[in-house]
Motif scaffolding. Structure first.
Motif, mmCIF file in Angstrom:
data_model
loop_
_atom_site.group_PDB
_atom_site.id
_atom_site.type_symbol
_atom_site.label_atom_id
_atom_site.label_comp_id
_atom_site.label_asym_id
_atom_site.label_seq_id
_atom_site.Cartn_x
_atom_site.Cartn_y
_atom_site.Cartn_z
ATOM 1 N N GLN A 97 0.847 -1.189 0.000
ATOM 2 C CA GLN A 97 0.000 0.000 0.000
ATOM 3 C C GLN A 97 0.881 1.237 0.000
ATOM 4 O O GLN A 97 0.848 2.057 0.917
ATOM 5 N N ASN A 98 1.698 1.372 -1.010
ATOM 6 C CA ASN A 98 2.597 2.509 -1.099
ATOM 7 C C ASN A 98 1.852 3.702 -1.683
ATOM 8 O O ASN A 98 1.325 3.611 -2.795
ATOM 9 N N PRO A 99 1.823 4.835 -0.988
ATOM 10 C CA PRO A 99 1.103 5.998 -1.504
ATOM 11 C C PRO A 99 1.617 6.482 -2.842
ATOM 12 O O PRO A 99 0.903 7.127 -3.589
ATOM 13 N N GLU A 100 2.876 6.149 -3.158
ATOM 14 C CA GLU A 100 3.431 6.640 -4.412
ATOM 15 C C GLU A 100 2.949 5.829 -5.603
ATOM 16 O O GLU A 100 2.993 6.287 -6.734
ATOM 17 N N SER A 101 2.494 4.585 -5.358
ATOM 18 C CA SER A 101 2.137 3.719 -6.482
ATOM 19 C C SER A 101 0.733 3.150 -6.404
ATOM 20 O O SER A 101 0.269 2.538 -7.352
ATOM 21 N N ASN A 102 0.055 3.357 -5.290
ATOM 22 C CA ASN A 102 -1.266 2.762 -5.102
ATOM 23 C C ASN A 102 -2.327 3.850 -5.085
ATOM 24 O O ASN A 102 -2.296 4.755 -4.269
ATOM 25 N N ASN A 103 -3.275 3.764 -6.005
ATOM 26 C CA ASN A 103 -4.307 4.790 -6.099
ATOM 27 C C ASN A 103 -5.199 4.844 -4.868
ATOM 28 O O ASN A 103 -5.885 5.829 -4.634
ATOM 29 N N SER A 104 -5.208 3.769 -4.081
ATOM 30 C CA SER A 104 -6.046 3.779 -2.889
ATOM 31 C C SER A 104 -5.574 4.810 -1.881
ATOM 32 O O SER A 104 -6.292 5.172 -0.967
ATOM 33 N N PHE A 105 -4.340 5.306 -2.041
ATOM 34 C CA PHE A 105 -3.820 6.299 -1.126
ATOM 35 C C PHE A 105 -3.916 7.710 -1.699
ATOM 36 O O PHE A 105 -3.325 8.634 -1.163
ATOM 37 N N GLN A 106 -4.623 7.894 -2.792
ATOM 38 C CA GLN A 106 -4.843 9.230 -3.302
ATOM 39 C C GLN A 106 -5.945 9.884 -2.473
ATOM 40 O O GLN A 106 -7.108 9.914 -2.847
ATOM 41 N N LYS A 107 -5.547 10.381 -1.310
ATOM 42 C CA LYS A 107 -6.503 10.899 -0.345
ATOM 43 C C LYS A 107 -6.905 12.323 -0.685
ATOM 44 O O LYS A 107 -6.226 13.020 -1.445
ATOM 45 N N PRO A 108 -8.021 12.797 -0.106
ATOM 46 C CA PRO A 108 -8.409 14.183 -0.320
ATOM 47 C C PRO A 108 -7.314 15.133 0.154
ATOM 48 O O PRO A 108 -6.465 14.781 0.984
ATOM 49 N N LEU A 109 -7.352 16.329 -0.361
ATOM 50 C CA LEU A 109 -6.366 17.342 -0.011
ATOM 51 C C LEU A 109 -6.336 17.545 1.496
ATOM 52 O O LEU A 109 -7.373 17.659 2.150
#
Length: 467
Positions: free
Chosen positions: A64-76
């Protein structure tokens, strides 16, 4: 004139990870039951608070890497806006000390909700280089950073925070009222130290014969809808304590009306008090011209917050194009302002909320280009010198939309209005935001306690309008 350069500093994609640890202090922090939050700070701005998702094990962080996993594209998580003057000041002082600071807190019980009772885990800082930020977007930081002094903290953990810090140009048109809206002032466009008159305002009171905006002078009766346009019929038993009938019309330099704000729901105190309550707010209708008549664009409601606070509450609903048939609206702004100190009314759709639609029936372009529906000769005296190609179907647009200053009661108010260029393609677009800013400013007076007397410009000396 050209728009004014602004820069937005954006912080997002937050995540926090801990190594597996047998230490009691860390074993209490569990992703399933704990919460972490942070305070994001920038000098001379109020801090902003955001929650942070947790990743405990190294295996989790790989999957679950925020750089490569869209699930971590959190709101601003946070957004700060800087004007050109602020940027020039920072750069002239070297700018080396200007940075985004983030304080990370843990709440093992998950009960503090961002309050100061959380346990401070550490701090991180990201330096900002704002040179050239007005002209190009830039990613300042994107990745993991150790909390604290870039090393394991004293209890032996090596907690890391993932975040993205970026800057992006955000040019805006800036308008300044030449006086208080109730005094029917001119409105100037501002570019640096240069001001140019672009609108005139006319404040007044609707005649008592105008029972609703469906009258001939406003909208055809067939276009009215009870879903969005309440009747203004008077009741013989109605209290004389009310403020109603206020309106302000925005004209371009040729004298043509290009927008209007009209009080359609009277501001009436709740029974047994002198305050406008949230359960019975007053309301303004913001209208734009189209096809030879006025068309509803949005509705602004205002009231006084309950209790002993000095807060004015408001909500702005944007009307969909089929409002007359469906009554569909979208709330795009809802907050409070201090009636003593004032504040800023803001619409910012960075978090993917609907934004104002652009009307195809435009009377003139803001830029040198032309488009269907524009009046011949557009792009001359009414030209704001900035062309943006916007489709009439572009109802949903992200980013900053507008803001306007609002002074507290008994203070001289000359609202300053900022409008994002992507939301303005013609005079009517800009005028609608100016009318909304005027309505917000006038709501501060409309929501005053009825034990206080209004200034003479706001008092209608007739039996039908007692304020």
């Amino acid at each position: 004139m050209d728009p004014c350069p602004f820069v937005r500093i954006l912080v997002d994609n937050l995540a926090l990870k801990f190594p597996l640890s047998k230490k009691p202090s860390l074993s209490r922090i569990q992703p399933s039951t704990s919460s972490c939050f942070c305070k994001i700070k920038l000098k001379n701005f109020p801090h902003q608070v955001a929650t942070i998702p947790l990743i405990q094990s190294q295996e989790d962080s790989n999957s679950q890497n925020p750089e490569s996993n869209n699930s971590f594209q959190k709101p601003l998580a946070a957004c700060f806006s800087l004007s050109n003057c602020q940027i020039d000041r920072i750069i002239s002082r070297g700018g080396s000390s200007y940075k985004v600071s983030i304080e990370v807190y843990a709440d093992p019980g998950g009960s503090t909700c961002g309050l100061a009772s959380g346990k401070l885990l550490g701090r991180v800082s990201v330096p900002l280089d704002l040179r050239g930020a007005e002209s190009r977007p830039s990613i300042v930081h994107n990745g993991w950073i150790a909390i604290g002094q870039n090393r394991s903290n004293k209890n032996g953990s090596s907690a890391q925070l993932h975040l993205t810090v970026r800057t992006e140009p955000d040019p805006r048109f800036v308008f300044q009222f030449g006086g208080e809206p109730e005094c029917s002032p001119q409105v100037f466009q501002v570019q640096g130290s240069v001001k140019q008159a672009v609108f005139t305002c006319k404040f007044g009171f609707r005649n008592s014969s105008d029972r609703n905006l469906g009258s001939r002078s406003y909208l055809p009766e067939s276009n009215t809808s009870r879903n969005w346009l309440p009747s203004l019929k008077t009741d013989n038993g109605q209290s004389s304590k009310e403020r109603k009938g206020w309106s302000i019309t925005i004209h371009d330099l040729s004298g043509s009306p290009v927008a209007m704000a009209s009080m359609v729901t009277p501001f009436v105190p709740s029974p047994g008090s002198d305050r406008i309550s949230r359960s019975n707010p007053g309301a303004w209708l913001i209208l734009r011209p189209g096809c030879g008549t006025w068309k509803p664009w949005g509705r602004l409601e205002a009231w006084r917050e309950p209790g002993f606070t000095d807060a004015l509450g408001y909500r702005f609903d944007l009307f969909h194009d089929d409002i007359a048939a469906t009554g569909t609206t979208t709330t795009v702004a809802s907050s409070t302002l201090s009636t003593k100190l004032g504040g800023k009314f803001t619409m910012d759709m960075t978090t993917n909320i609907a934004t104002p639609s652009i009307s195809p029936q435009s009377s003139c372009d803001f830029g040198s280009g032309s488009r269907s529906g524009s009046r011949p000769g557009s792009g001359s005296e009414s030209d704001f010198g900035f062309g943006v190609s916007v489709s009439p179907q572009g109802f949903y647009r992200g980013g900053f939309v507008m803001s306007s200053t609002v002074e507290g009661v008994d203070k001289c108010s000359k609202p300053e209005v900022e409008v994002g260029v992507q939301h303005v393609t013609c005079t009517e677009d800009a005028a609608a935001f100016v009318a909304l800013a005027a309505a917000m400013d006038l709501s501060m007076d409309a929501c005053r306690s009825f034990s206080q007397k209004l200034r003479k410009e706001l008092r209608q000396q007739t039996q039908n309008f007692v304020v």
